[in-house]
Design a protein around this motif. Structure first.
Motif, PDB file in Angstrom:
ATOM      1  N   LYS A 220       0.794  -1.157  -0.188  1.00  0.00           N
ATOM      2  CA  LYS A 220      -0.021  -0.182  -0.114  1.00  0.00           C
ATOM      3  C   LYS A 220       0.975   1.355  -0.027  1.00  0.00           C
ATOM      4  O   LYS A 220       0.450   2.325  -0.835  1.00  0.00           O
ATOM      5  N   LYS A 221       1.863   1.083   0.774  1.00  0.00           N
ATOM      6  CA  LYS A 221       2.903   2.343   0.800  1.00  0.00           C
ATOM      7  C   LYS A 221       3.593   2.650  -0.671  1.00  0.00           C
ATOM      8  O   LYS A 221       3.778   3.659  -1.208  1.00  0.00           O
ATOM      9  N   LEU A 222       3.825   1.388  -1.345  1.00  0.00           N
ATOM     10  CA  LEU A 222       4.391   1.328  -2.647  1.00  0.00           C
ATOM     11  C   LEU A 222       3.394   2.059  -3.541  1.00  0.00           C
ATOM     12  O   LEU A 222       4.084   2.870  -4.239  1.00  0.00           O
ATOM     13  N   ALA A 223       2.247   1.560  -3.518  1.00  0.00           N
ATOM     14  CA  ALA A 223       1.164   2.249  -4.452  1.00  0.00           C
ATOM     15  C   ALA A 223       1.107   3.876  -4.372  1.00  0.00           C
ATOM     16  O   ALA A 223       1.008   4.265  -5.258  1.00  0.00           O
ATOM     17  N   VAL A 224       1.047   4.163  -3.272  1.00  0.00           N
ATOM     18  CA  VAL A 224       1.104   5.538  -2.739  1.00  0.00           C
ATOM     19  C   VAL A 224       2.276   6.523  -3.366  1.00  0.00           C
ATOM     20  O   VAL A 224       1.980   7.249  -4.046  1.00  0.00           O
ATOM     21  N   LYS A 225       3.396   5.838  -2.888  1.00  0.00           N
ATOM     22  CA  LYS A 225       4.487   6.552  -3.299  1.00  0.00           C
ATOM     23  C   LYS A 225       4.744   6.611  -4.893  1.00  0.00           C
ATOM     24  O   LYS A 225       5.110   7.302  -5.575  1.00  0.00           O
ATOM     25  N   VAL A 226       4.323   5.455  -5.623  1.00  0.00           N
ATOM     26  CA  VAL A 226       4.411   5.359  -6.986  1.00  0.00           C
ATOM     27  C   VAL A 226       3.334   6.656  -7.544  1.00  0.00           C
ATOM     28  O   VAL A 226       3.691   7.037  -8.663  1.00  0.00           O
ATOM     29  N   LEU A 227       2.197   6.477  -7.219  1.00  0.00           N
ATOM     30  CA  LEU A 227       1.260   7.618  -7.460  1.00  0.00           C
ATOM     31  C   LEU A 227       1.886   9.013  -7.349  1.00  0.00           C
ATOM     32  O   LEU A 227       1.935   9.800  -8.341  1.00  0.00           O
ATOM     33  N   TYR A 228       2.407   9.206  -6.273  1.00  0.00           N
ATOM     34  CA  TYR A 228       3.022  10.586  -6.004  1.00  0.00           C
ATOM     35  C   TYR A 228       4.209  10.780  -7.096  1.00  0.00           C
ATOM     36  O   TYR A 228       4.295  11.884  -7.714  1.00  0.00           O
ATOM     37  N   SER A 229       5.182   9.893  -7.360  1.00  0.00           N
ATOM     38  CA  SER A 229       5.978   9.935  -8.347  1.00  0.00           C
ATOM     39  C   SER A 229       5.535  10.252  -9.736  1.00  0.00           C
ATOM     40  O   SER A 229       6.190  11.039 -10.272  1.00  0.00           O
ATOM     41  N   ILE A 230       4.795   9.379 -10.142  1.00  0.00           N
ATOM     42  CA  ILE A 230       4.093   9.474 -11.365  1.00  0.00           C
ATOM     43  C   ILE A 230       3.408  10.962 -11.726  1.00  0.00           C
ATOM     44  O   ILE A 230       3.536  11.560 -12.558  1.00  0.00           O
ATOM     45  N   ASN A 231       2.851  11.527 -10.670  1.00  0.00           N
ATOM     46  CA  ASN A 231       2.013  12.699 -10.793  1.00  0.00           C
ATOM     47  C   ASN A 231       2.916  13.760 -10.839  1.00  0.00           C
ATOM     48  O   ASN A 231       3.032  14.792 -11.845  1.00  0.00           O
ATOM     49  N   GLU A 232       4.262  13.684 -10.055  1.00  0.00           N
ATOM     50  CA  GLU A 232       5.131  14.563 -10.166  1.00  0.00           C
ATOM     51  C   GLU A 232       5.647  14.697 -11.607  1.00  0.00           C
ATOM     52  O   GLU A 232       5.916  15.821 -12.244  1.00  0.00           O
ATOM     53  N   LYS A 233       6.096  13.639 -12.378  1.00  0.00           N
ATOM     54  CA  LYS A 233       6.469  13.664 -13.693  1.00  0.00           C
ATOM     55  C   LYS A 233       5.627  13.983 -14.645  1.00  0.00           C
ATOM     56  O   LYS A 233       5.662  14.967 -15.446  1.00  0.00           O
TER      57      LYS A 233
ATOM     58  N   TYR B 124      -8.631   6.099  -7.680  1.00  0.00           N
ATOM     59  CA  TYR B 124      -8.325   4.634  -8.269  1.00  0.00           C
ATOM     60  C   TYR B 124      -7.792   3.691  -7.200  1.00  0.00           C
ATOM     61  O   TYR B 124      -8.190   2.506  -7.398  1.00  0.00           O
ATOM     62  N   PHE B 125      -6.982   4.397  -6.493  1.00  0.00           N
ATOM     63  CA  PHE B 125      -6.322   3.257  -5.443  1.00  0.00           C
ATOM     64  C   PHE B 125      -6.830   3.063  -3.962  1.00  0.00           C
ATOM     65  O   PHE B 125      -6.406   2.351  -3.216  1.00  0.00           O
ATOM     66  N   LEU B 126      -8.167   3.684  -3.980  1.00  0.00           N
ATOM     67  CA  LEU B 126      -9.056   3.436  -2.739  1.00  0.00           C
ATOM     68  C   LEU B 126      -9.508   2.021  -2.682  1.00  0.00           C
ATOM     69  O   LEU B 126      -9.925   1.624  -1.550  1.00  0.00           O
ATOM     70  N   LYS B 127      -9.397   1.294  -3.873  1.00  0.00           N
ATOM     71  CA  LYS B 127      -9.929  -0.148  -3.699  1.00  0.00           C
ATOM     72  C   LYS B 127      -9.069  -0.877  -2.798  1.00  0.00           C
ATOM     73  O   LYS B 127      -9.487  -1.781  -2.339  1.00  0.00           O
ATOM     74  N   LEU B 128      -7.939  -0.556  -2.424  1.00  0.00           N
ATOM     75  CA  LEU B 128      -6.892  -1.414  -1.836  1.00  0.00           C
ATOM     76  C   LEU B 128      -7.237  -1.478  -0.312  1.00  0.00           C
ATOM     77  O   LEU B 128      -6.750  -2.192   0.366  1.00  0.00           O
ATOM     78  N   LYS B 129      -8.247  -0.439   0.059  1.00  0.00           N
ATOM     79  CA  LYS B 129      -8.564  -0.455   1.460  1.00  0.00           C
ATOM     80  C   LYS B 129      -9.112  -1.781   1.911  1.00  0.00           C
ATOM     81  O   LYS B 129      -9.544  -1.859   3.102  1.00  0.00           O
ATOM     82  N   GLU B 130     -10.097  -2.331   0.820  1.00  0.00           N
ATOM     83  CA  GLU B 130     -10.609  -3.554   0.981  1.00  0.00           C
ATOM     84  C   GLU B 130      -9.719  -4.871   1.026  1.00  0.00           C
ATOM     85  O   GLU B 130     -10.376  -5.903   1.427  1.00  0.00           O
TER      86      GLU B 130
END
Length: 207
Positions: A101-114, A129-135
């Motif tokens: 879950k941390k990896l998913a958030v960090k990847v999202l942040y990195s991609i958005n910065e690019k 998109y990533f809120l599905k991971l909470k289940e």
């Protein structure tokens, strides 16, 4: 035309410059009450060549809602921070972690910065998109869900954004996910990755 005028705060029923019009078919009098609220949403990335008509725009207030890392951290039960700034600082402080879950958030942040650098801020990928991971309750389920989100929602969206610029697409996704040759590209498929290989490929996107 009349309705656009009637939406103005001072033209509503009981207000200083109240306007009442006659409806063309029923011939009934019509006005807009002061307690009517019109709320609309629009993804700024979906705009075509034209902006919103100025006559309509000036009758509304606008509130910008950007991707929220604070919401992700809270909903995925990673951390409960006070602000978006705190959330970004928290994400930046994470060293390489196997927490999916941390990896998913960090990847999202990195991609958005690019995306902000090579496209614009309006085309950032939303956090929903990533809120599905909470289940997800275990690592295997989390990885499988993340793979679905990634290959069926995120990658097609990026493909749409950069359909005419393979090089920019490669800059965002790296060769781990897309192979670029001259003016064409070929995507790796979900079946090309086992779970560990997928995690490793995602880590390569973190800058």
């Amino acid at each position: 035309g009349e309705l656009i005028t009637l939406l103005e705060a001072d033209k509503r029923l009981g207000e200083k410059n109240q306007i009442i019009v006659t409806l063309p078919y029923s011939k009934e009098p019509f006005g807009v009450p002061p307690n009517l609220y019109i709320i609309g949403t629009m993804n700024t990335a979906d705009r075509s060549i034209a902006l919103i008509d100025v006559a309509l725009r000036r009758r509304f207030g606008f509130m910008e809602l950007m991707p929220s890392y604070k919401v992700l951290l809270k909903e995925l039960k990673i951390d409960d921070v006070e602000s978006e700034k705190d959330a970004v600082e928290k994400i930046k402080s994470w060293s390489e972690s196997d927490d999916v879950k941390k990896l998913a958030v960090k990847v999202l942040y990195s991609i958005n910065e690019k995306i902000k650098k090579i496209y614009d801020r309006d085309h950032q990928i939303g956090h929903s998109y990533f809120l599905k991971l909470k289940e997800c309750n275990d690592e295997k389920d989390t990885i499988e869900t993340l793979k679905y989100i990634w290959f069926h929602e995120v990658v097609p969206l990026l493909q749409e954004y950069f359909y005419d610029s393979p090089k920019k697409l490669k800059d965002v996704l790296s060769e781990k996910f897309v192979k670029v040759e001259e003016d064409s590209y070929e995507f790796k498929q979900m079946e090309d990755f086992d779970n560990e290989g997928f995690k490793k490929a995602l880590k390569s996107l973190i800058s």
